[in-house]
Design a protein around this motif. Structure first.
Motif, PDB file in Angstrom:
ATOM      1  N   GLY A  77       0.784  -1.223   0.000  1.00 50.36           N
ATOM      2  CA  GLY A  77       0.000   0.000   0.000  1.00 50.36           C
ATOM      3  C   GLY A  77       0.814   1.271   0.000  1.00 50.36           C
ATOM      4  N   SER A  78       0.319   2.259   0.758  1.00 54.84           N
ATOM      5  CA  SER A  78       0.987   3.561   0.805  1.00 54.84           C
ATOM      6  C   SER A  78       2.024   3.607   1.913  1.00 54.84           C
ATOM      7  CB  SER A  78      -0.046   4.672   0.989  1.00 54.84           C
ATOM      8  OG  SER A  78      -0.884   4.377   2.101  1.00 54.84           O
ATOM      9  N   LEU A  79       1.613   3.256   3.143  1.00 58.75           N
ATOM     10  CA  LEU A  79       2.583   3.225   4.230  1.00 58.75           C
ATOM     11  C   LEU A  79       2.144   2.220   5.286  1.00 58.75           C
ATOM     12  CD1 LEU A  79       1.728   4.866   7.134  1.00 58.75           C
ATOM     13  CD2 LEU A  79       1.758   6.782   5.562  1.00 58.75           C
ATOM     14  N   THR A  80       3.129   1.747   6.031  1.00 59.15           N
ATOM     15  CA  THR A  80       2.925   0.811   7.128  1.00 59.15           C
ATOM     16  C   THR A  80       3.518   1.420   8.389  1.00 59.15           C
ATOM     17  OG1 THR A  80       3.143  -1.073   5.618  1.00 59.15           O
ATOM     18  CG2 THR A  80       3.382  -1.529   7.971  1.00 59.15           C
ATOM     19  N   ILE A  81       2.788   1.296   9.515  1.00 56.96           N
ATOM     20  CA  ILE A  81       3.297   1.721  10.822  1.00 56.96           C
ATOM     21  C   ILE A  81       3.373   0.468  11.680  1.00 56.96           C
ATOM     22  CG2 ILE A  81       2.972   3.223  12.816  1.00 56.96           C
ATOM     23  CD1 ILE A  81       1.169   4.983  11.079  1.00 56.96           C
ATOM     24  N   LEU A  82       4.579   0.080  12.047  1.00 55.68           N
ATOM     25  CA  LEU A  82       4.814  -1.191  12.725  1.00 55.68           C
ATOM     26  C   LEU A  82       5.297  -0.979  14.153  1.00 55.68           C
ATOM     27  CD1 LEU A  82       5.266  -4.390  12.453  1.00 55.68           C
ATOM     28  CD2 LEU A  82       7.666  -3.762  12.070  1.00 55.68           C
ATOM     29  N   TYR A  83       4.604  -1.643  15.097  1.00 56.13           N
ATOM     30  CA  TYR A  83       5.136  -1.754  16.450  1.00 56.13           C
ATOM     31  C   TYR A  83       5.780  -3.124  16.575  1.00 56.13           C
ATOM     32  CZ  TYR A  83       5.582  -2.411  21.446  1.00 56.13           C
ATOM     33  OH  TYR A  83       6.089  -2.680  22.692  1.00 56.13           O
ATOM     34  N   GLN A  84       7.048  -3.143  16.998  1.00 53.15           N
ATOM     35  CA  GLN A  84       7.699  -4.423  17.240  1.00 53.15           C
ATOM     36  C   GLN A  84       8.130  -4.487  18.703  1.00 53.15           C
ATOM     37  OE1 GLN A  84      11.238  -5.176  14.968  1.00 53.15           O
ATOM     38  NE2 GLN A  84      11.951  -3.074  14.995  1.00 53.15           N
ATOM     39  N   GLU A  85       7.990  -5.674  19.229  1.00 51.24           N
ATOM     40  CA  GLU A  85       8.227  -5.932  20.643  1.00 51.24           C
ATOM     41  C   GLU A  85       9.648  -5.545  21.053  1.00 51.24           C
ATOM     42  OE1 GLU A  85       7.762  -9.818  23.620  1.00 51.24           O
ATOM     43  OE2 GLU A  85       7.388  -9.977  21.463  1.00 51.24           O
ATOM     44  N   ASP A  86       9.776  -4.826  22.166  1.00 53.62           N
ATOM     45  CA  ASP A  86      11.092  -4.448  22.672  1.00 53.62           C
ATOM     46  C   ASP A  86      11.944  -5.691  22.899  1.00 53.62           C
ATOM     47  OD1 ASP A  86      10.053  -1.928  22.667  1.00 53.62           O
ATOM     48  OD2 ASP A  86       9.900  -1.719  24.838  1.00 53.62           O
ATOM     49  N   ASN A  87      13.217  -5.595  22.503  1.00 58.67           N
ATOM     50  CA  ASN A  87      14.190  -6.663  22.760  1.00 58.67           C
ATOM     51  C   ASN A  87      13.864  -7.966  22.054  1.00 58.67           C
ATOM     52  OD1 ASN A  87      15.569  -4.916  24.599  1.00 58.67           O
ATOM     53  ND2 ASN A  87      14.029  -5.425  26.155  1.00 58.67           N
ATOM     54  N   ARG A  88      13.043  -7.921  20.993  1.00 59.63           N
ATOM     55  CA  ARG A  88      12.750  -9.101  20.202  1.00 59.63           C
ATOM     56  C   ARG A  88      13.036  -8.753  18.750  1.00 59.63           C
ATOM     57  NH1 ARG A  88      12.675 -11.375  24.393  1.00 59.63           N
ATOM     58  NH2 ARG A  88      11.013 -12.600  25.377  1.00 59.63           N
ATOM     59  N   GLY A  89      14.256  -8.917  18.310  1.00 57.79           N
ATOM     60  CA  GLY A  89      14.639  -8.538  16.964  1.00 57.79           C
ATOM     61  C   GLY A  89      14.134  -9.517  15.924  1.00 57.79           C
ATOM     62  N   GLY A  90      14.489  -9.241  14.692  1.00 58.97           N
ATOM     63  CA  GLY A  90      14.108 -10.120  13.591  1.00 58.97           C
ATOM     64  C   GLY A  90      13.851  -9.392  12.289  1.00 58.97           C
ATOM     65  N   LEU A  91      13.329  -8.146  12.357  1.00 58.82           N
ATOM     66  CA  LEU A  91      13.059  -7.396  11.142  1.00 58.82           C
ATOM     67  C   LEU A  91      14.377  -7.034  10.462  1.00 58.82           C
ATOM     68  CD1 LEU A  91      11.151  -5.870   9.210  1.00 58.82           C
ATOM     69  CD2 LEU A  91      11.318  -3.906  10.769  1.00 58.82           C
TER      70      LEU A  91
ATOM     71  N   PHE B 204      -1.581  -1.130   8.269  1.00 61.22           N
ATOM     72  CA  PHE B 204      -1.415  -0.866   6.844  1.00 61.22           C
ATOM     73  C   PHE B 204      -2.410   0.210   6.414  1.00 61.22           C
ATOM     74  CE2 PHE B 204      -0.196  -5.333   7.512  1.00 61.22           C
ATOM     75  CZ  PHE B 204       1.102  -5.308   7.025  1.00 61.22           C
ATOM     76  N   TYR B 205      -1.884   1.370   6.038  1.00 61.72           N
ATOM     77  CA  TYR B 205      -2.728   2.488   5.626  1.00 61.72           C
ATOM     78  C   TYR B 205      -2.888   2.424   4.115  1.00 61.72           C
ATOM     79  CZ  TYR B 205      -4.645   7.274   5.986  1.00 61.72           C
ATOM     80  OH  TYR B 205      -5.456   8.396   5.980  1.00 61.72           O
ATOM     81  N   LEU B 206      -4.094   2.037   3.685  1.00 60.66           N
ATOM     82  CA  LEU B 206      -4.383   1.827   2.273  1.00 60.66           C
ATOM     83  C   LEU B 206      -5.296   2.926   1.748  1.00 60.66           C
ATOM     84  CD1 LEU B 206      -5.123  -2.005   2.231  1.00 60.66           C
ATOM     85  CD2 LEU B 206      -3.139  -0.871   1.241  1.00 60.66           C
ATOM     86  N   PRO B 207      -5.061   3.407   0.538  1.00 60.31           N
ATOM     87  CA  PRO B 207      -5.986   4.383  -0.044  1.00 60.31           C
ATOM     88  C   PRO B 207      -7.357   3.757  -0.298  1.00 60.31           C
ATOM     89  CG  PRO B 207      -3.886   4.308  -1.240  1.00 60.31           C
ATOM     90  CD  PRO B 207      -3.922   3.121  -0.336  1.00 60.31           C
ATOM     91  N   ASN B 208      -8.297   4.590  -0.703  1.00 61.84           N
ATOM     92  CA  ASN B 208      -9.623   4.111  -1.091  1.00 61.84           C
ATOM     93  C   ASN B 208      -9.490   2.998  -2.133  1.00 61.84           C
ATOM     94  OD1 ASN B 208     -10.405   6.326   0.430  1.00 61.84           O
ATOM     95  ND2 ASN B 208     -10.851   7.599  -1.357  1.00 61.84           N
ATOM     96  N   HIS B 209     -10.383   2.016  -2.074  1.00 59.15           N
ATOM     97  CA  HIS B 209     -10.276   0.880  -2.984  1.00 59.15           C
ATOM     98  C   HIS B 209     -10.358   1.296  -4.450  1.00 59.15           C
ATOM     99  CE1 HIS B 209     -14.634   1.412  -3.061  1.00 59.15           C
ATOM    100  NE2 HIS B 209     -14.653   0.666  -4.152  1.00 59.15           N
ATOM    101  N   ASP B 210     -11.086   2.388  -4.731  1.00 62.08           N
ATOM    102  CA  ASP B 210     -11.274   2.812  -6.112  1.00 62.08           C
ATOM    103  C   ASP B 210     -10.349   3.951  -6.515  1.00 62.08           C
ATOM    104  OD1 ASP B 210     -12.471   4.633  -4.435  1.00 62.08           O
ATOM    105  OD2 ASP B 210     -14.399   4.689  -5.494  1.00 62.08           O
TER     106      ASP B 210
END
Length: 330
Positions: free
Chosen positions: A215-229, A288-294
């Protein structure tokens, strides 16, 4: 360390402090920093974002409690035709880029901003692969689950809308340029739960396989002290993105890269499998912030030489996202 004047800590995935966004001067500086990040890696970490830590903590603990329920209780709110909910497997995200890999090592639960609309209203929003056409289903336990998720989704939507204002400024557009492309958006929360990994992964198997967001943008919260991304720099340099307490990771997706004609990049990322000695679970909460479907996505400028985005004269949000979802789960 953040510097007082620049509001940015440099790096492939820079840290940007949003606390100055209430002034014109601050917003101009932030837009410049965001443009540099989206041109470079397409990823940045935000602090000073204004989302109460108390809400983040409630969202995290409530969601974790759900995934720790017995399988039978989770299956009662399973994803099924017409309904968005729990998935025992999150599919294979690498399939969205036509890479053949084993299933990702995660469970998932998702809801959509449109999931509370009537069936008649949702049927107008696209085909069966358009996830925002699905009704939300809510677990009975924990009892506060629905309330907390809806409160969190509202807060994320407000933050994402302001980030889009900063995006517009960064692209030398009127700050409200994107507003009418999101006035009936189909955004979603799709939490990933990575159970303790007690057996070795299959060859080519990840907690989340290499992919770009749609989509346009993603805002992700990831758990403190749990890496992987991990984010791909160059052809084969996977860079770890550490979890900074109280922060969110923001990245742009394919549609934003397409909108900018490839000036901004939608970058490959994955969630690595842990070291064999690490048997911890992990939870991440992407919005996940997605624009209007149309909404019709048309490049604002001629394409650059960037190879990071497929090139189209134009594409609707529904067509693009439906195509990607179908690849992951079909």
């Amino acid at each position: 360390m953040l510097t007082a004047g620049a509001t940015v800590a440099k790096g492939f995935v820079p840290v940007i402090d949003l606390s100055s966004r209430d002034t014109a001067e601050g917003r101009a500086a932030l837009a410049k920093a965001i443009d540099a990040a989206c041109t470079g890696s397409g990823f940045f970490v935000i602090v000073g974002h204004g989302i109460p830590q108390e809400l983040i903590d409630r969202m995290f603990h409530t969601t974790y409690a759900f995934f720790r329920l017995p399988d039978e209780e989770k299956k009662a709110v399973a994803h099924r035709p017409g309904v968005s909910g729990y998935r025992k497997t999150g599919g294979s995200t690498a399939h969205s880029l036509d890479q053949q890999t084993p299933p990702d090592l995660c469970e998932a639960f998702s809801v959509h901003a449109t999931g509370e609309l009537s069936g008649e209203e949702r049927r107008k929003l696209g085909n069966e692969w358009a996830t925002w056409t699905l009704a939300n289903v809510w677990p009975e336990n924990p009892p506060e689950f629905r309330k907390v998720w809806q409160e969190y989704m509202t807060a994320m939507g407000e933050l994402a809308a302001d980030l889009m204002h900063l995006f517009a400024t960064a692209l030398d557009l009127d700050e409200k340029f994107f507003d009418d492309k999101f006035d009936h958006h189909g955004s979603s929360i799709a939490v990933n739960y990575y159970p303790p990994q007690l057996t070795p992964p299959l060859p080519g198997q990840w907690r989340r396989g290499p992919h770009t967001d749609f989509g346009s943008l993603t805002i992700l919260y990831q758990e403190d002290n749990r890496g992987g991304l991990q984010v791909l720099q160059g052809e084969n340099d996977w860079r770890d993105v550490s979890a900074i307490p109280g922060s969110f990771v923001v990245n742009i997706g394919d549609l934003m890269a397409l909108w900018t004609g490839g000036r901004w990049v939608s970058t490959m990322h994955r969630v690595a499998t842990p070291h064999p000695d690490d048997t911890n679970s992990r939870l991440t909460i992407p919005y996940f912030y997605l624009p209007n479907h149309d909404a019709l996505i048309e490049p604002m400028r001629p394409f650059t030489d960037s190879p990071t985005v497929e090139r189209f004269d134009s594409v609707t949000v529904s067509d693009w996202v439906s195509r990607k979802v179908q690849k992951i789960f079909s």
